[in-house]
Design an enzyme around this catalytic site. Structure first.
Site, PDB file in Angstrom:
ATOM      1  N   GLU A   1      -3.521  -1.340  19.675  1.00  0.00           N
ATOM      2  CA  GLU A   1      -4.752  -0.973  20.393  1.00  0.00           C
ATOM      3  C   GLU A   1      -4.937   0.527  20.386  1.00  0.00           C
ATOM      4  O   GLU A   1      -3.974   1.281  20.591  1.00  0.00           O
ATOM      5  CB  GLU A   1      -4.693  -1.408  21.866  1.00  0.00           C
ATOM      6  CG  GLU A   1      -4.828  -2.871  22.088  1.00  0.00           C
ATOM      7  CD  GLU A   1      -4.853  -3.233  23.580  1.00  0.00           C
ATOM      8  OE1 GLU A   1      -5.293  -2.396  24.397  1.00  0.00           O
ATOM      9  OE2 GLU A   1      -4.422  -4.345  23.896  1.00  0.00           O
TER      10      GLU A   1
ATOM     11  N   GLU B   1       1.379  -5.598  26.621  1.00  0.00           N
ATOM     12  CA  GLU B   1       1.784  -4.517  27.545  1.00  0.00           C
ATOM     13  C   GLU B   1       2.732  -5.011  28.647  1.00  0.00           C
ATOM     14  O   GLU B   1       2.478  -4.815  29.840  1.00  0.00           O
ATOM     15  CB  GLU B   1       0.543  -3.865  28.157  1.00  0.00           C
ATOM     16  CG  GLU B   1      -0.330  -3.203  27.097  1.00  0.00           C
ATOM     17  CD  GLU B   1      -1.573  -2.521  27.653  1.00  0.00           C
ATOM     18  OE1 GLU B   1      -1.990  -2.859  28.773  1.00  0.00           O
ATOM     19  OE2 GLU B   1      -2.123  -1.639  26.964  1.00  0.00           O
TER      20      GLU B   1
HETATM   21  C1  BG6 Z   1      -5.257  -2.322  27.352  1.00  0.00           C
HETATM   22  C2  BG6 Z   1      -5.415  -3.817  27.418  1.00  0.00           C
HETATM   23  O1  BG6 Z   1      -4.475  -1.966  28.408  1.00  0.00           O
HETATM   24  O2  BG6 Z   1      -6.388  -1.542  27.505  1.00  0.00           O
HETATM   25  C3  BG6 Z   1      -6.774  -4.333  27.033  1.00  0.00           C
HETATM   26  O3  BG6 Z   1      -4.435  -4.442  26.633  1.00  0.00           O
HETATM   27  C4  BG6 Z   1      -7.832  -3.433  27.610  1.00  0.00           C
HETATM   28  O4  BG6 Z   1      -6.890  -5.656  27.483  1.00  0.00           O
HETATM   29  C5  BG6 Z   1      -7.640  -2.025  27.071  1.00  0.00           C
HETATM   30  O5  BG6 Z   1      -9.132  -3.874  27.439  1.00  0.00           O
HETATM   31  C6  BG6 Z   1      -8.693  -1.036  27.511  1.00  0.00           C
HETATM   32  O6  BG6 Z   1      -8.798  -1.044  28.887  1.00  0.00           O
HETATM   33  P1  BG6 Z   1     -10.208  -1.238  29.602  1.00  0.00           P
HETATM   34  O7  BG6 Z   1      -9.904  -1.343  31.036  1.00  0.00           O
HETATM   35  O8  BG6 Z   1     -11.001  -0.049  29.257  1.00  0.00           O
HETATM   36  O9  BG6 Z   1     -10.774  -2.498  29.045  1.00  0.00           O
END
Ligand code: BG6
Length: 475
Positions: free
Chosen positions: A373, A181
């Site tokens: 993701e 990101e």
């Molecule tokens: C993304 C990141 O922004 O979101 C991850 O690359 C992160 O590292 C994921 O875990 C979800 O966010 P969170 O804060 O719910 O863990």
């Protein structure tokens, strides 16, 4: 509905959220080890005082230091991923396991060996690694010494780190991503670039200069990889901040278009090899002059990526006359969409938005796309060693259906890694109770628990989806 042949489906994790063992195996401290647990989340920009406190602080308050003990338990975790049928696991290398301070003369052999063993165990299980070279973790020493990516010294250190890991792992890892990101560096310079505001004269200028150095690092990774290991593939990774205009008012749509174009800046450089007009205009407006060395722009132009990847969790609404009815979507804040449901953390669930995003990105870049993701963070009820997480199944099912529809639209999407396939420490809040996994990890926010792993209902469901090559989605 079926996944295409050779579709790479699996899960995603990051070193700093799972490995723990932050002071073992010769690992050095990284910027991410300095974060405390914060219920409300989003406190990404630290001060020097907060770092000094963290350096004196009790590990107990800093959950990313303990992770879920993947460092010691990865064999058991890989067995579970294999049982689900993962074809791919996206993970990151912790830079400070390889170069503990960032600027060490020699790499740390224990760190090198750790990832050799990890990749060997994955390959034995027919799980391909996809490696993120830097997932929010700059060596702390570089931040304290030269303010992280603000300095070109960090670029030199990164390039050396890239050479080391490509030379070591090129025959085990085919797919690579540079920074997680990276577009978020514009919002969070400490999180993404290890830049402390107090150490700059003008944080706006420092963050863009730092980002330029990071983009040069991406270009160098592309150059080194393509010249030495031409069979490998390099991708960029962006936060897909999908925004809808609040109304059909032209002003709202123009605002939405502008914000969308701005969100492409970092990807554009990595795919097209040059800065887009939108950022140049913004720099002019704020009086920022990018400092470049002789070949910088040439290096960016000549060394681009092979594919685009992104994270997608939620969408937002935007309008010309900004409103107060706000909510979050990953690192962003925007207006709420009345047509969508919202998670306990305020992220609005929008599976159609995934199809929309895939089309939007493919239309812009025309290179293969990977969903790096996507996932649902929720509080799970763990009873009798079971978790009935139908809500998670519904979330993934709807998103995968939309992904297949996007492929049917003509988008060349070659894989999907579900985020947080095993419960881990949340990036935004450092909580444990914000769980994404198919696998329940017995650990609470205070770090208490056996750390034992348990299969949730979604574990069996995802296993069936993979085994049926996607056909089970319709059942
Ligand atoms: C993304 C990141 O922004 O979101 C991850 O690359 C992160 O590292 C994921 O875990 C979800 O966010 P969170 O804060 O719910 O863990």
């Amino acid at each position: 509905m079926k996944f295409p042949d050779n579709f790479l489906i699996g899960g995603a994790i990051a070193a700093n959220q799972v490995e723990g063992a932050y002071n073992e195996g010769g690992r050095g401290l990284s910027t991410i080890d300095m974060y405390k647990m914060e219920e409300s989340g989003g406190h990404f920009e630290l001060t020097i005082d907060e770092i000094n406190d963290a350096l004196k602080g009790d590990d107990y308050n800093y959950p990313k230091r303990r992770g879920i003990d993947f460092y010691h338990r990865y064999i058991e975790d890989l067995d579970l991923f294999e049982e689900m049928g993962f074809k791919i696991l996206r993970l990151s290398i912790a830079w400070t396991r390889i170069y503990p301070n960032g600027d060490d003369c020699k790499p740390n052999q224990e760190g090198i060996d750790f990832y050799h063993n990890l990749f060997d165990e994955m390959l034995k299980r027919n799980i391909q690694p996809m490696v993120t070279i830097c997932h929010f973790d700059t060596p702390l020493h570089l931040t304290l010494e030269c303010n992280g990516w603000q300095s070109r010294k960090t670029l030199d250190c990164f390039n050396k780190y890239v050479e080391t890991i490509l030379d070591e792992y090129h025959d085990k890892v085919k797919y690579w991503l540079t920074f997680n990101e990276l577009d978020a560096a514009i919002i969070s310079p400490y999180l993404c670039s290890g830049i402390l505001k107090e150490k700059t004269e003008n944080i706006e200028f420092a963050k863009y200069q730092g980002l330029h150095h990071q983009l040069l690092g991406c270009a160098y990774a592309s150059k080194y990889m393509h010249e030495n290991y031409p069979d490998l593939k390099l991708g960029c990774m962006m936060t897909k901040n999908l925004k809808y205009a609040k109304t059909c008012k032209p002003e709202d749509n123009l605002t939405c278009l502008k914000e969308t174009l701005e969100s492409y800046t970092v990807n554009d450089v990595q795919v097209f090899g040059e800065y887009p007009y939108t950022i140049k205009k913004l720099w002019k407006k704020i009086g920022f002059n990018l400092k470049t060395e002789k070949n910088d722009l040439k290096i960016l132009r000549e060394n681009t990526v092979d594919f685009v990847s992104f994270s997608y969790y939620a969408s937002l609404v935007t309008s010309y006359e900004k409103e107060d009815n706000l909510t979050n979507a990953n690192l962003l804040v925007g207006e709420k969409n009345p047509y969508l449901e919202t998670t306990e953390w305020g992220w609005q669930i929008d599976s159609i938005g995934l199809r929309y995003s895939l089309n939007q990105l493919y239309d812009r870049y025309r290179v293969p796309i990977f969903v790096a993701e996507n996932g649902l963070g929720a509080v799970d009820n763990f009873e009798n060693k079971k978790v009935h997480d139908q809500y998670r199944i519904n979330y993934i099912k709807e998103h995968l259906k939309q992904l297949l529809l996007a492929i049917d639209d003509g988008v060349e999407c070659f894989g999907y890694t579900y985020w947080g396939c095993i419960d881990c420490i949340a990036a935004s809040t450092s909580q444990m109770k914000k769980r994404y996994g198919f696998i329940y990890v017995d650990q609470d926010d205070d770090g208490k628990g056996t750390l034992n792993r348990y299969r949730k209902d979604s574990f069996y469901w995802y296993q069936r989806v993979i085994n049926s090559n996607g056909e089970y989605l319709d059942e």
